[in-house]
Design a protein around this motif. Structure first.
Motif, mmCIF file in Angstrom:
data_model
loop_
_atom_site.group_PDB
_atom_site.id
_atom_site.type_symbol
_atom_site.label_atom_id
_atom_site.label_comp_id
_atom_site.label_asym_id
_atom_site.label_seq_id
_atom_site.Cartn_x
_atom_site.Cartn_y
_atom_site.Cartn_z
ATOM 1 N N GLU A 1 12.208 -13.642 25.785
ATOM 2 C CA GLU A 1 11.846 -13.813 27.190
ATOM 3 C C GLU A 1 10.484 -13.218 27.519
ATOM 4 O O GLU A 1 9.889 -13.549 28.549
ATOM 5 N N ARG B 1 12.943 -10.511 21.624
ATOM 6 C CA ARG B 1 12.035 -10.416 22.775
ATOM 7 C C ARG B 1 11.548 -11.796 23.200
ATOM 8 O O ARG B 1 10.413 -11.979 23.664
ATOM 9 N N ARG C 1 17.699 -11.987 22.837
ATOM 10 C CA ARG C 1 17.024 -10.833 23.429
ATOM 11 C C ARG C 1 16.412 -9.914 22.375
ATOM 12 O O ARG C 1 15.330 -9.374 22.559
ATOM 13 N N ARG C 2 17.092 -9.754 21.251
ATOM 14 C CA ARG C 2 16.562 -8.825 20.241
ATOM 15 C C ARG C 2 15.249 -9.317 19.643
ATOM 16 O O ARG C 2 14.492 -8.537 19.062
ATOM 17 N N TRP D 1 13.262 -19.974 32.211
ATOM 18 C CA TRP D 1 13.811 -18.966 31.302
ATOM 19 C C TRP D 1 12.667 -18.429 30.458
ATOM 20 O O TRP D 1 12.037 -19.164 29.692
ATOM 21 N N PRO E 1 20.134 -16.604 26.119
ATOM 22 C CA PRO E 1 19.223 -15.496 26.439
ATOM 23 C C PRO E 1 19.687 -14.161 25.863
ATOM 24 O O PRO E 1 18.860 -13.377 25.365
ATOM 25 N N GLU E 2 20.990 -13.892 25.905
ATOM 26 C CA GLU E 2 21.499 -12.638 25.367
ATOM 27 C C GLU E 2 21.338 -12.595 23.852
ATOM 28 O O GLU E 2 20.928 -11.574 23.283
ATOM 29 N N ARG E 3 21.632 -13.684 23.185
ATOM 30 C CA ARG E 3 21.525 -13.729 21.730
ATOM 31 C C ARG E 3 20.074 -13.579 21.263
ATOM 32 O O ARG E 3 19.799 -12.996 20.218
ATOM 33 N N ASP F 1 23.971 -20.945 28.682
ATOM 34 C CA ASP F 1 25.110 -20.130 28.283
ATOM 35 C C ASP F 1 24.593 -18.744 27.854
ATOM 36 O O ASP F 1 23.866 -18.104 28.603
ATOM 37 N N ASP F 2 24.948 -18.276 26.670
ATOM 38 C CA ASP F 2 24.539 -16.923 26.268
ATOM 39 C C ASP F 2 23.351 -16.912 25.309
ATOM 40 O O ASP F 2 23.108 -15.922 24.622
#
Length: 360
Positions: free
Chosen positions: A172, A170, A167-168, A140, A163-165, A160-161
């Motif tokens: 990744e 950056r 993301r803002r 990841w 990565p989405e949380r 779970d989520d």
């Protein structure tokens, strides 16, 4: 002594886990099998295995593993030759085969046996029947995880989520900056307990307490992870010596914890990973690594980074002092179990619930 311990899922009634889980070596052996042997562990960085043939070695509990890039595939194996248990890799580097340092048995990067010297007279020996024993590996962002349990759900299920949380921030896209580690004289769970609550901030971390809005601090438990939201305090006019200056869209420090021993601290354009590694029933190693979306050319001489790391060291020293004192006190005949603060320690209660699930 019973290995079974009680756990009440209602934090309002619950008592903490017994002191014996922190001071008796038998529980560490159980945890290595049932916890660390079945969960996703942070073992390295994606940049270490960016090119085909690049590899690194790591340990999960007492198990040695090797992670290797085979073309487009990321593969993981137990670092054990099937001949007489020698290591097939050491350290890190780049090779097109994995060769045992004991007797020279050589394996392809896909784990199949390529060469076994002087085995011609071994009756019934077939090289195609020998393959390195696999472990699950996944990536990841800049991080590489491994799981010894081939039947465990994939890393994406575990994350779970997150990565989405993240993301803002950056997360990744972040790149490695630096690494530090500490040897701490406490059980690994004492350190994790301490991480999972902000209850101790006003007393143990006065400097950090000035940076965070303690009244708004909250812990959000999920299946295999939790998130501590720690809003940064607004900067008052004329305020001096603030370590974290909130900006629009970056006014929140997020502390993710992944069961059982991985922390991801994301704030102010950087991510700090903390991994707590048991080194005995009463010792652990805590490894910090820093990543940044826009890393400095030289972290050692960059004023912003040296200031950030110095503040992190201050917080870590405060945590180590209290954790080591707690470990000593857990050996006392006068203490066994305490109570949780429902308002402040739901993250610790969540961790203990997962321990109870995996161990019993």
């Amino acid at each position: 002594m019973s290995l079974v311990f009680p756990f009440d899922p209602d934090i309002r009634r619950a008592s903490t886990i017994p002191a014996r889980l922190y001071v008796d070596p038998v529980f560490l052996a159980l945890e290595e099998e049932k916890v660390f042997g079945r969960t996703w562990q942070l073992v390295g960085r994606a940049e270490q295995v960016a090119e085909s043939g690049s590899y690194f070695t790591a340990e999960i509990g007492r198990e040695a593993i090797v992670v290797v890039r085979d073309g487009d595939a990321l593969r993981g194996y137990h670092n054990i030759c099937l001949h007489r248990a020698g290591p097939v890799a050491q350290g890190c580097g780049r090779r097109q085969t994995l060769q045992c340092r004991y007797h020279g048995w050589t394996y392809r990067l896909d784990g199949s046996l390529l060469r076994a010297p002087e085995m011609e007279d071994a009756e019934g020996f077939r090289a195609e029947e020998f393959r390195l024993m696999p472990v699950q590996v996944a990536r990841w962002g800049p991080l590489v995880f491994a799981n010894l349990d081939l039947k465990a759900p994939p890393l994406a299920h575990f994350l779970d989520d997150i990565p989405e949380r993240a993301r803002r921030f950056r997360a990744e896209d972040m790149r490695w900056v630096m690494r530090k580690s500490w040897d701490v004289a406490c059980n690994w769970k004492v350190y994790v307990d301490n991480y999972l609550e902000g209850y101790h901030l006003p007393v143990v971390h006065p400097g950090l307490h000035k940076e965070l809005d303690y009244d708004q601090y909250r812990v959000e438990p999920h299946r295999y992870w939790s998130l501590q939201h720690a809003p940064l305090r607004p900067v008052a006019p004329g305020a001096a010596d603030r370590k974290y200056v909130p900006t629009e869209g970056d006014d929140d420090a997020q502390y993710y914890w992944l069961f059982p021993n991985v922390m991801l601290n994301v704030y102010q354009g950087q991510m700090q990973t903390n991994v707590v590694l048991p080194r005995g029933h009463d010792r652990c190693e805590v490894v910090f690594e820093w990543f940044a979306a826009d890393p400095p050319a030289d972290a050692a001489s960059d004023p912003a980074w040296t200031r950030l790391v110095a503040f992190s060291d201050e917080i870590q020293d405060e945590d180590i002092e209290i954790c080591e004192r707690v470990q000593r006190n857990l050996r006392s005949r006068s203490y066994d179990r305490g109570r949780y603060s429902p308002a402040r320690e739901n993250g610790v209660h969540h961790f203990h619930g997962l321990l109870h699930e995996f161990l019993t």
